[in-house]
Every structure is written in structure tokens, then in C-alpha cells.
Design a protein around this motif. Sequence first.
Motif, PDB file in Angstrom:
ATOM      1  N   LEU A  58      12.633   9.613   0.206  1.00 16.15           N
ATOM      2  CA  LEU A  58      11.285   9.735  -0.342  1.00 16.15           C
ATOM      3  C   LEU A  58      11.255  10.692  -1.532  1.00 16.15           C
ATOM      4  O   LEU A  58      10.567  10.443  -2.528  1.00 16.15           O
ATOM      5  CB  LEU A  58      10.309  10.204   0.736  1.00 16.15           C
ATOM      6  CG  LEU A  58       9.933   9.188   1.814  1.00 16.15           C
ATOM      7  CD1 LEU A  58       8.916   9.796   2.777  1.00 16.15           C
ATOM      8  CD2 LEU A  58       9.368   7.909   1.201  1.00 16.15           C
ATOM      9  N   THR A  62      10.193   9.467  -5.185  1.00 16.09           N
ATOM     10  CA  THR A  62       9.008  10.116  -5.757  1.00 16.09           C
ATOM     11  C   THR A  62       9.325  10.748  -7.105  1.00 16.09           C
ATOM     12  O   THR A  62       8.590  10.567  -8.091  1.00 16.09           O
ATOM     13  CB  THR A  62       8.465  11.189  -4.798  1.00 16.09           C
ATOM     14  OG1 THR A  62       8.070  10.574  -3.575  1.00 16.09           O
ATOM     15  CG2 THR A  62       7.254  11.889  -5.402  1.00 16.09           C
ATOM     16  N   LYS A 188       2.781   2.866  -3.437  1.00 16.76           N
ATOM     17  CA  LYS A 188       2.960   3.270  -2.044  1.00 16.76           C
ATOM     18  C   LYS A 188       4.310   2.765  -1.550  1.00 16.76           C
ATOM     19  O   LYS A 188       4.620   1.583  -1.654  1.00 16.76           O
ATOM     20  CB  LYS A 188       1.850   2.711  -1.159  1.00 16.76           C
ATOM     21  CG  LYS A 188       1.964   3.150   0.295  1.00 16.76           C
ATOM     22  CD  LYS A 188       0.827   2.600   1.144  1.00 16.76           C
ATOM     23  CE  LYS A 188       0.965   3.056   2.603  1.00 16.76           C
ATOM     24  NZ  LYS A 188      -0.125   2.511   3.444  1.00 16.76           N
ATOM     25  N   THR A 229       4.939   7.197   1.823  1.00 16.80           N
ATOM     26  CA  THR A 229       4.293   8.134   0.909  1.00 16.80           C
ATOM     27  C   THR A 229       3.651   7.356  -0.226  1.00 16.80           C
ATOM     28  O   THR A 229       4.026   6.205  -0.496  1.00 16.80           O
ATOM     29  CB  THR A 229       5.309   9.153   0.348  1.00 16.80           C
ATOM     30  OG1 THR A 229       4.604  10.192  -0.330  1.00 16.80           O
ATOM     31  CG2 THR A 229       6.267   8.501  -0.635  1.00 16.80           C
TER      32      THR A 229
END
Length: 242
Positions: A58, A62, A188, A229
Motif C-alpha cells: 500500500l 500510494t 481506491k 486504501t
Amino acid sequence: MKIMRKKQQGFTLIEYMVAITIGLILLAGLGSFFLGMNNSVRAQRAISEVQENGRFALYFLTTDIQKAGWKDPETGVIGGSTRNYIDLAGTSDGNGADSTDTVAIRYESGANCLGEEVTGVVVNQYLVEDDSLKCNTGARSEPIIDGVEALHFTYGIDVNIDGSPDKYVSATELLASPEEAEDVASVKVTMVLVSDTDVSSTSRTQSFTINGQTYTTASDKKLRRLFSTTIFLPNRPKFIGS
């Protein structure tokens, strides 16, 4: 004087059998204890492995996806060469929770997702193959983190250009309305991580709800966890102006 000698006696067969039975019970108890400890250690190791892999995956996604659309303002108009910051040519929908999606992003950088030096705009595509999250630069594809079994993306569309998504669509819907690709304000990410070793004593299937659909795993003894996330895109050209 007559000396009385006490007759020596050994253990009887019954006493031997009782002693052996007690010993076997103790050994069985100790064996069960050590087996339980071993299973507990293996489970804790698998949980730590999955959690660590999930957090890193993640974090990596990100950090990179947030760069989508970025361009050095000193080299030209902001967003001028990265208007298609979500690269539709490399973005796809797996058409169901049991398959995986891909996403491709564009931004100006001196290095791609594999750390290779480049000049100009990079295109990084993310996908899952052989239970590994991979980044494909076009020239080659390399694993970033192992233990990723499924990967899904949905895209937040900012209809009124106020910086906040008004709806979320799949890649299939995005490809059907390519003009909305310039209104993507967030991505997402949902992933299923799997342990490398067996944890459960018996094989079983596991189910997760991903974007309103049920993802059912293969029947095995491994541990799985769902990670998700939402990544906001601060550099999208249409929002910051071009």
C-alpha cells in the motif's frame, strides 16, 4: 542365631504397564504442547509476514500513484505532457472479483518504478502475476512485493471539479467514457495478501467482499488478509490547471 533375610521382589508386570502408560501420557502431553507452540509460532510469523507485505504494498502504490500527472513547472505548463495521467492503454478491469486489475499512470520523473534512470514522462503499470505485485515499465516487468494474490482498482470521478470524487467507477466504465479519465480525483486500491506458509490445520476456502462482489479463494491452509486504501491525486492536470 538365625538371621532372617527379606526376600527381594521386583516390579510386577502390571506395575510396569502402569508406569509405561503414565510415561506415554506425559509424552503425549508434552508433544501436544510443543506442537501447539509450533503452530502458534507459525501462525504469528504468517500474520506478521502478511501485515508487513500489505503495508509495504500500500505504501509503495500510494507513493507512486500520488505522482500521477506531475510535471516540473519549470519545464513547461503543469500537466501539459501528462494530461492522460491515468494511461487508459495500460489500465484494465479484471471483470470480476476473482481476477485482477491493472492500472497505468504517467508523470514526469528522472526514474521509473523500478528505480531505473529515465528522462521525461514515465509510464508505470501495476499488476499481479504469480502472487506478486509487479511494476511494468514497458521495457520490463519486475516484482515489487510477494504475497499479493488479488489487486483491484476503482476510480473516483470529480464531476464538478471541486477536488472531491462524486462517484467511483471501474476501469471498464472508465474505458467506456474516456473523457472521464481527465476527471479522476482518486484511486481506491483493494488487495488480498496471502501467507507463504500453511497456517490452518485443514484446507478451506475464504471469501472477501471487494467492490460489492465476492472474491472466493482456492481451498488451502494459507492465511489471507484484505487491505484497502484510497489514494487522492493532487497533481491531476485538469484540477490544478493547464
